[in-house]
Structures are given as structure tokens and as C-alpha cells.
Motif scaffolding. Structure first.
Motif, PDB file in Angstrom:
ATOM      1  N   GLU A   1       0.656  -1.148   0.471  1.00  0.00           N
ATOM      2  CA  GLU A   1      -0.253  -0.063  -0.165  1.00  0.00           C
ATOM      3  C   GLU A   1       0.803   1.250  -0.387  1.00  0.00           C
ATOM      4  O   GLU A   1       1.740   1.522   0.075  1.00  0.00           O
ATOM      5  CB  GLU A   1      -1.098   0.083   1.254  1.00  0.00           C
ATOM      6  CG  GLU A   1      -1.522  -1.084   1.066  1.00  0.00           C
ATOM      7  CD  GLU A   1      -2.641  -0.498   2.205  1.00  0.00           C
ATOM      8  OE1 GLU A   1      -2.692   0.005   3.096  1.00  0.00           O
ATOM      9  OE2 GLU A   1      -3.790  -1.920   2.624  1.00  0.00           O
ATOM     10  N   GLY A   2       0.398   2.294  -0.677  1.00  0.00           N
ATOM     11  CA  GLY A   2       1.161   3.744  -0.848  1.00  0.00           C
ATOM     12  C   GLY A   2       0.551   4.903  -1.110  1.00  0.00           C
ATOM     13  O   GLY A   2      -0.574   4.536  -1.718  1.00  0.00           O
ATOM     14  N   ASP A   3       0.555   6.350  -1.412  1.00  0.00           N
ATOM     15  CA  ASP A   3      -0.279   6.978  -2.069  1.00  0.00           C
ATOM     16  C   ASP A   3       0.896   7.356  -3.215  1.00  0.00           C
ATOM     17  O   ASP A   3       2.010   6.976  -2.968  1.00  0.00           O
ATOM     18  CB  ASP A   3       0.284   8.501  -0.736  1.00  0.00           C
ATOM     19  CG  ASP A   3      -0.396   8.327   0.352  1.00  0.00           C
ATOM     20  OD1 ASP A   3      -1.262   7.936   0.150  1.00  0.00           O
ATOM     21  OD2 ASP A   3       0.618   8.475   1.587  1.00  0.00           O
ATOM     22  N   VAL A   4      -0.341   7.368  -4.771  1.00  0.00           N
ATOM     23  CA  VAL A   4       0.164   7.627  -5.803  1.00  0.00           C
ATOM     24  C   VAL A   4      -0.068   9.404  -5.786  1.00  0.00           C
ATOM     25  O   VAL A   4      -0.811  10.123  -5.557  1.00  0.00           O
ATOM     26  CB  VAL A   4      -0.911   6.859  -6.279  1.00  0.00           C
ATOM     27  CG1 VAL A   4      -0.269   6.965  -7.858  1.00  0.00           C
ATOM     28  CG2 VAL A   4      -0.420   5.169  -6.262  1.00  0.00           C
ATOM     29  N   GLU A   5       1.444   9.694  -7.036  1.00  0.00           N
ATOM     30  CA  GLU A   5       1.191  11.132  -7.398  1.00  0.00           C
ATOM     31  C   GLU A   5       1.181  11.094  -8.500  1.00  0.00           C
ATOM     32  O   GLU A   5       2.208  10.329  -8.926  1.00  0.00           O
ATOM     33  CB  GLU A   5       2.119  11.788  -6.751  1.00  0.00           C
ATOM     34  CG  GLU A   5       1.847  12.001  -4.794  1.00  0.00           C
ATOM     35  CD  GLU A   5       3.328  12.523  -4.154  1.00  0.00           C
ATOM     36  OE1 GLU A   5       3.205  13.328  -3.137  1.00  0.00           O
ATOM     37  OE2 GLU A   5       4.042  12.676  -4.963  1.00  0.00           O
ATOM     38  N   ARG A   6       0.860  11.867  -9.348  1.00  0.00           N
ATOM     39  CA  ARG A   6       1.160  12.000 -10.329  1.00  0.00           C
ATOM     40  C   ARG A   6       1.783  13.662 -10.747  1.00  0.00           C
ATOM     41  O   ARG A   6       2.246  14.380 -10.369  1.00  0.00           O
ATOM     42  CB  ARG A   6       0.059  12.335 -11.370  1.00  0.00           C
ATOM     43  CG  ARG A   6       0.567  11.975 -13.063  1.00  0.00           C
ATOM     44  CD  ARG A   6      -0.388  12.718 -13.862  1.00  0.00           C
ATOM     45  NE  ARG A   6      -1.878  14.053 -13.464  1.00  0.00           N
ATOM     46  CZ  ARG A   6      -3.257  14.183 -13.282  1.00  0.00           C
ATOM     47  NH1 ARG A   6      -3.535  13.003 -12.520  1.00  0.00           N
ATOM     48  NH2 ARG A   6      -3.835  14.955 -12.751  1.00  0.00           N
ATOM     49  N   LEU A   7       2.894  13.182 -11.644  1.00  0.00           N
ATOM     50  CA  LEU A   7       4.522  14.413 -11.922  1.00  0.00           C
ATOM     51  C   LEU A   7       4.610  14.400 -12.802  1.00  0.00           C
ATOM     52  O   LEU A   7       4.969  13.937 -13.493  1.00  0.00           O
ATOM     53  CB  LEU A   7       5.643  13.952 -11.320  1.00  0.00           C
ATOM     54  CG  LEU A   7       6.927  15.215 -10.732  1.00  0.00           C
ATOM     55  CD1 LEU A   7       6.406  16.079 -10.035  1.00  0.00           C
ATOM     56  CD2 LEU A   7       7.752  14.619 -10.728  1.00  0.00           C
TER      57      LEU A   7
END
Length: 253
Positions: free
Chosen positions: A230-236
Motif C-alpha cells: 500500500e501507499g500514496d500515488v502522485e502524478r508528476l
């Protein structure tokens, strides 16, 4: 067995420069059958292997762009939008199994002209740096966008080194690649999580720890294995970043 039967049977003598015809025929048939059998065995074995993919170095499509270097937490190259082409973020590597923390820190957030060779597999592109030069002709007033949070996700897949998976080696994943991936990640190549399920259509993610920092030795025991984490997803820009909480990781098979 009589003497006549023994005398008439073909018999090879090493110091004679001749092979009896019956033995010659037998050896010829055996050699053809053996070679054919080995070829069929190799074909059968290769058909059970995973497709290595179409990734590789794009030697005929050299990369040269002006932009900014950032640490996120691994070195990335931010390129501004150009007309209808949106802003882009590229992962970076050095020659061989080395990262590019030195050039990235020396030129952090300073306009540079970057030259290199793309390593590409599908939507994953990494630039193997050839040369980085400070430039006054960089993007004027370019302010790279902040990451866009996409929420918390539970992803299943494999941790790979980004360069080999992108095509520097093929297939660049799995147990056969574990030792190579370990060396690449130790040398500073960015780790990539290759997911079996997409997030906004993307299945690969630049990895960081749950706080967005560099990953360390804690991922070594998880390399080349099919895991869930599990974890947080970011779009760069066009790059996905997965801030993995490795405390939640479990091996699926």
C-alpha cells in the motif's frame, strides 16, 4: 556368438584411418536426431518464458532538451510544455549501473541542457545521461508543477530497477534478474514498481518510501518477487510516483 559373427560385425579400431560403413550410418543418424532433439527442447523451453518486451536503447533518437533537474527523491528532469506537448518528467540514469545524484545535486533547479539516450519500454522512458551543461537559454520563468495527489492505493506487482526494466536488459525482471537489479539500485538507479493493475492508465511508478524519501536496503528482500503493498500515488506531469509503505508489503507467491 561364433567367431564368424564376431569377425563379420563392424568394429572400429582407433589407429585405422577408416570407420566401418554401418557405424558411420548409425553415427550420422544419431547426430541428426540428437541435434534435432536439442533444438526442439530449446524451442519448448523458450516458449515457456515470459515475453521480454520491446524495450531498448533508442540510439537513433538521441535526447537533447532544456529544463530543470530536481530530486523527487531520485533525480528527474523536468521539461516545460511546448505548444500542444504537455510538460514532461523523465527519470534519469548514468552509464552502466550508476545513478546521477552528483550532476543532479550540482545543477539542482538550475536551467540545464541535457543530452542522452532514451531507454524506452511502452510508457516508461528513462534517459541515460551523456552530458549536462548549465545554459542561459533554458526555459524562462519555468515553474514546474507540484505533484497531484491521487490517493492511497494497494498495488500488486514487482519492484524492478528502472533502467533494466525500461530495456537496458531484457526481460529486466524476475528472479533471474534479482542480482542485477540489486547492483543497479545500490548504484543509484531509480527503483520502479511495475503494477499488474493501472492507476490512470499507467502501470509503472517511480518508487519512494512512505515519506517521499529514498529507499534503502529495506527493499532488497522484496526484489524480483510478486508482492502487494500500500501507499500514496502522485502524478508528476506524466510520471507516476508511488510512496510505498513497505510495512504493509507482503509476498503473494
Amino acid at each position: 556368438m561364433t567367431w564368424r559373427q564376431t569377425k563379420d560385425a563392424p568394429f572400429y579400431v582407433g589407429y585405422l584411418n577408416a570407420v566401418p560403413k554401418p557405424l558411420l550410418v548409425f553415427l550420422s543418424v544419431f547426430a541428426v536426431c540428437f541435434a534435432g532433439g536439442m533444438g526442439l527442447a530449446a524451442l519448448a523451453l523458450s516458449s515457456t518464458q515470459n515475453d521480454p518486451g520491446s524495450g531498448g536503447f533508442q540510439w537513433g533518437n538521441r535526447f537533447e532538451e532544456a529544463g530543470l533537474l530536481e530530486l523527487r527523491p531520485y533525480p528527474v528532469f523536468r521539461v516545460p510544455a511546448d505548444g500542444t506537448t504537455p510538460a514532461r518528467t523523465y527519470m534519469l540514469s548514468g552509464q552502466g549501473k550508476r545513478g546521477v545524484f552528483g550532476p543532479a545535486k550540482a545543477n539542482k533547479e538550475t536551467p540545464v541542457n541535457l543530452r542522452g539516450v532514451p531507454v524506452n519500454r511502452g510508457d516508461l522512458t528513462m534517459i541515460q545521461i551523456g552530458k549536462v551543461e548549465a545554459t542561459e537559454d533554458g526555459p524562462t520563468g519555468f515553474q514546474p508543477s507540484d505533484p497531484v495527489p491521487l490517493g492511497r492505493w494497494k498495488l500488486s506487482g514487482e519492484i524492478c530497477d528502472g533502467k533494466c526494466y525500461a530495456g537496458a536488459m531484457r526481460p529486466g525482471r524476475g528472479l533471474a534478474h534479482k542480482a542485477c537489479a540489486d547492483l543497479c539500485l545500490t548504484g543509484g538507479i531509480p527503483p520502479v514498481f511495475v503494477s499488474t493493475g493501472p492507476v490512470e492508465g499507467r502501470t509503472f511508478f517511480l518508487m519512494a518510501d512512505k515519506n517521499g524519501n529514498l529507499l534503502g536496503d529495506e527493499i532488497k528482500d522484496l526484489l524480483a518477487l510478486y508482492i502487494e503493498v500500500e501507499g500514496d500515488v502522485e502524478r508528476l506531469d506524466d510520471l507516476m510516483v508511488f510512496k510505498a509503505d513497505l510495512a504493509t508489503a507482503r509476498i503473494l507467491k
